[in-house]
Design a protein around this motif. Structure first.
Motif, PDB file in Angstrom:
ATOM      1  N   PRO A 135      -1.508  -5.701  13.874  1.00  0.00           N
ATOM      2  CA  PRO A 135      -2.559  -6.732  13.866  1.00  0.00           C
ATOM      3  C   PRO A 135      -3.810  -6.311  14.639  1.00  0.00           C
ATOM      4  CG  PRO A 135      -0.423  -7.715  14.340  1.00  0.00           C
ATOM      5  CD  PRO A 135      -0.238  -6.234  14.418  1.00  0.00           C
ATOM      6  N   VAL A 136      -3.629  -5.547  15.706  1.00  0.00           N
ATOM      7  CA  VAL A 136      -4.780  -5.066  16.475  1.00  0.00           C
ATOM      8  C   VAL A 136      -5.620  -4.121  15.618  1.00  0.00           C
ATOM      9  CG1 VAL A 136      -5.509  -3.713  18.478  1.00  0.00           C
ATOM     10  CG2 VAL A 136      -3.643  -5.352  18.698  1.00  0.00           C
ATOM     11  N   LEU A 141     -10.252  -2.637  12.013  1.00  0.00           N
ATOM     12  CA  LEU A 141     -10.751  -2.233  10.699  1.00  0.00           C
ATOM     13  C   LEU A 141     -11.678  -3.297  10.117  1.00  0.00           C
ATOM     14  CD1 LEU A 141      -8.632  -0.010  11.031  1.00  0.00           C
ATOM     15  CD2 LEU A 141      -7.960  -0.393   8.653  1.00  0.00           C
ATOM     16  N   GLY A 142     -11.372  -4.548  10.400  1.00  0.00           N
ATOM     17  CA  GLY A 142     -12.190  -5.632   9.878  1.00  0.00           C
ATOM     18  C   GLY A 142     -13.599  -5.652  10.428  1.00  0.00           C
ATOM     19  N   SER A 143     -13.859  -4.900  11.509  1.00  0.00           N
ATOM     20  CA  SER A 143     -15.198  -4.868  12.098  1.00  0.00           C
ATOM     21  C   SER A 143     -16.121  -3.871  11.400  1.00  0.00           C
ATOM     22  CB  SER A 143     -15.106  -4.520  13.588  1.00  0.00           C
ATOM     23  OG  SER A 143     -14.767  -3.158  13.780  1.00  0.00           O
ATOM     24  N   PHE A 144     -15.568  -3.045  10.494  1.00  0.00           N
ATOM     25  CA  PHE A 144     -16.373  -2.024   9.824  1.00  0.00           C
ATOM     26  C   PHE A 144     -17.013  -2.589   8.562  1.00  0.00           C
ATOM     27  CE2 PHE A 144     -13.842   0.508  12.619  1.00  0.00           C
ATOM     28  CZ  PHE A 144     -14.603   1.642  12.896  1.00  0.00           C
ATOM     29  N   THR A 151      -5.511   6.027  -1.382  1.00  0.00           N
ATOM     30  CA  THR A 151      -4.828   5.385  -2.496  1.00  0.00           C
ATOM     31  C   THR A 151      -5.187   3.907  -2.548  1.00  0.00           C
ATOM     32  OG1 THR A 151      -2.881   5.074  -1.093  1.00  0.00           O
ATOM     33  CG2 THR A 151      -2.896   7.003  -2.525  1.00  0.00           C
ATOM     34  N   GLU A 152      -4.772   3.258  -3.612  1.00  0.00           N
ATOM     35  CA  GLU A 152      -5.157   1.859  -3.809  1.00  0.00           C
ATOM     36  C   GLU A 152      -4.379   0.906  -2.910  1.00  0.00           C
ATOM     37  OE1 GLU A 152      -2.689   0.308  -7.611  1.00  0.00           O
ATOM     38  OE2 GLU A 152      -3.997   2.031  -7.988  1.00  0.00           O
ATOM     39  N   ARG A 153      -3.340   1.403  -2.249  1.00  0.00           N
ATOM     40  CA  ARG A 153      -2.547   0.551  -1.373  1.00  0.00           C
ATOM     41  C   ARG A 153      -2.512   1.130   0.041  1.00  0.00           C
ATOM     42  NH1 ARG A 153       3.032   0.622  -4.322  1.00  0.00           N
ATOM     43  NH2 ARG A 153       2.426   2.805  -4.351  1.00  0.00           N
ATOM     44  N   ILE A 154      -2.807   0.301   1.022  1.00  0.00           N
ATOM     45  CA  ILE A 154      -2.576   0.679   2.420  1.00  0.00           C
ATOM     46  C   ILE A 154      -1.903  -0.510   3.093  1.00  0.00           C
ATOM     47  CG2 ILE A 154      -4.488   2.306   2.550  1.00  0.00           C
ATOM     48  CD1 ILE A 154      -6.101   0.156   4.021  1.00  0.00           C
ATOM     49  N   ASP A 155      -1.095  -0.212   4.070  1.00  0.00           N
ATOM     50  CA  ASP A 155      -0.334  -1.274   4.748  1.00  0.00           C
ATOM     51  C   ASP A 155      -1.187  -1.915   5.832  1.00  0.00           C
ATOM     52  OD1 ASP A 155       1.738  -2.922   5.372  1.00  0.00           O
ATOM     53  OD2 ASP A 155       2.764  -1.474   6.660  1.00  0.00           O
ATOM     54  N   ARG A 156      -2.351  -2.425   5.405  1.00  0.00           N
ATOM     55  CA  ARG A 156      -3.273  -3.086   6.314  1.00  0.00           C
ATOM     56  C   ARG A 156      -3.871  -4.293   5.596  1.00  0.00           C
ATOM     57  NH1 ARG A 156      -0.790  -0.249   8.959  1.00  0.00           N
ATOM     58  NH2 ARG A 156      -1.423   1.279  10.550  1.00  0.00           N
ATOM     59  N   ASP A 157      -4.160  -5.315   6.371  1.00  0.00           N
ATOM     60  CA  ASP A 157      -4.664  -6.561   5.790  1.00  0.00           C
ATOM     61  C   ASP A 157      -6.188  -6.543   5.724  1.00  0.00           C
ATOM     62  OD1 ASP A 157      -4.693  -9.102   4.730  1.00  0.00           O
ATOM     63  OD2 ASP A 157      -4.570 -10.097   6.682  1.00  0.00           O
ATOM     64  N   VAL A 158      -6.734  -5.532   5.025  1.00  0.00           N
ATOM     65  CA  VAL A 158      -8.180  -5.416   4.840  1.00  0.00           C
ATOM     66  C   VAL A 158      -8.449  -4.923   3.421  1.00  0.00           C
ATOM     67  CG1 VAL A 158      -8.734  -4.944   7.263  1.00  0.00           C
ATOM     68  CG2 VAL A 158      -8.191  -3.042   5.733  1.00  0.00           C
ATOM     69  N   GLU A 159      -9.582  -5.359   2.867  1.00  0.00           N
ATOM     70  CA  GLU A 159     -10.000  -4.799   1.597  1.00  0.00           C
ATOM     71  C   GLU A 159     -10.555  -3.405   1.845  1.00  0.00           C
ATOM     72  OE1 GLU A 159     -12.777  -7.730   0.178  1.00  0.00           O
ATOM     73  OE2 GLU A 159     -11.239  -8.627  -1.084  1.00  0.00           O
TER      74      GLU A 159
END
Length: 365
Positions: A135-136, A141-144, A151-159
């Motif tokens: 989550p941290v 990542l959400g600040s960028f 790849t089209e999938r990453i285990d992160r909750d960001v587009e």
């Protein structure tokens, strides 16, 4: 354009991130840009536009260093910030971008939570840290302005924008030189660490005593692997970069049981040299390894792994054509587009930016 690469992985350490940054820098500078690399100092003499940050040895992961600090005012003037990791130097890059009101791009290379399980003996503690860490990183990542991944999938909750790191197809191609002309050789190249699961390759070698296995690489698990390797396995250190095309061209099949890759660059490099790949049927290989360039096996199932290796050895396929879509030329064209459009990212969602990448990808397939 003056571009700053902020990375916690760089020479003298050898890994996929280091070589990706080297390749991207060379390609961008060939196009006329200035690329500065900000990295942890170590046993490496910096060259032009390489900016070391004071660091200390990492007690949890041998070979990597922990950066301390460097004042942003001592860094070069930049037009865009491109961070390649969430550790201290990535944070420094994000702060620099915020302080100077610059566009900021992040490339997701490695799921770092996998390394907790390697460095910490208590699985419960490693799992707890992983649950706290992800989550941290999601918040970071959400600040960028834009996040990219191979790849089209990453285990992160960001587009994110799908942007493969790219293969130097001119460098990685079949060679006339053959190190093993009279032997059938199954090979692997990469770090010898827990998440690469090289012990699975040793299990396959035990079941295939008629073939030779050559493992090229180094890392914290090397000593353990050497103690448990059957007689038909040769474990070597990392090869010089210029020898890798010969190695890939000389082996008959490349095999990996890694479960923590974001693209699996070495597998695609082997393909570019004409060698098929047997890989575990997990991300990203469930998308990158297809019938035209290799076979997939069920992770942990030795019989399935052996069958995939045998099929690769017995089947002819044009593996180089199968990975043309990952050529670095395409990656650099689209990376330049991202640099030019990233100031607009605050008014445009990442999926809008990715739609332009997908259109171009479809046009060239």
């Amino acid at each position: 354009m003056k571009i700053g690469f902020f990375t916690d992985s760089y020479f003298p350490e050898i890994d996929g991130v280091t070589y990706t940054i080297k390749l991207w820098r060379e390609e961008l500078e060939r196009k006329g840009h200035e690329v500065y690399v900000i990295y942890p100092d170590g046993d490496y003499e910096p060259g032009d536009r390489e900016v070391p940050v004071t660091s200390m040895p990492n007690p949890f992961y041998a070979g990597y260093r922990i950066p301390l600090t460097r004042r942003p005012s001592t860094l070069p003037d930049l037009d865009v910030v491109h961070c390649h990791g969430p550790a201290p130097i990535g944070i420094l890059g994000r702060y620099y971008a915020w302080k100077h009101d610059l566009p900021a791009i992040y490339t997701h290379h490695t799921p770092l939570e996998e390394y907790f399980h390697q460095s910490i003996k208590l699985e419960s503690v490693a799992g707890l840290l992983s649950n706290l860490y992800v989550p941290v990183e999601n918040s970071f990542l959400g600040s960028f302005d834009i996040v990219t991944a191979s790849t089209e999938r990453i285990d992160r909750d960001v587009e994110h924008v799908q942007l493969p790191v790219g293969i130097d197809m001119d460098f990685f191609q079949p060679t006339a030189e053959d190190w093993y002309p009279d032997r059938t050789v199954v090979g692997y190249s990469g770090r010898l660490s827990m998440e690469k699961n090289v012990s699975e390759i040793l299990r396959a070698a035990e079941a295939l005593p008629q073939y030779d296995f050559v493992i090229v690489g180094d890392g914290p698990y090397r000593e353990c692997l050497e103690k448990n390797a059957p007689d038909n396995v040769d474990i070597r250190g990392f090869l010089p970069r210029e020898e890798l095309p010969v190695f890939y061209s000389s082996i008959d099949t490349f095999v990996t049981a890694s479960t923590a890759d974001t693209l699996g660059l070495s597998t695609l490099e082997a393909n570019a040299c004409g060698t098929p790949v047997a890989a575990a049927d997990v991300a990203p290989f469930d998308r990158t390894i297809r019938p035209d360039n290799g076979e997939r096996f069920t992770y942990g199932d030795r019989e399935s792994m052996v069958e995939a290796i045998e099929t690769c050895l017995a089947t002819d396929r044009d593996t180089r054509a199968g990975v043309e879509r990952y050529a670095v030329d395409y990656t650099m064209d689209h990376l330049e587009q991202l640099y030019e459009t990233v100031p607009l990212a605050t008014d445009e969602s990442p999926t809008d930016v990715e739609s332009r990448w997908r259109i171009s990808e479809e046009e060239r397939s």
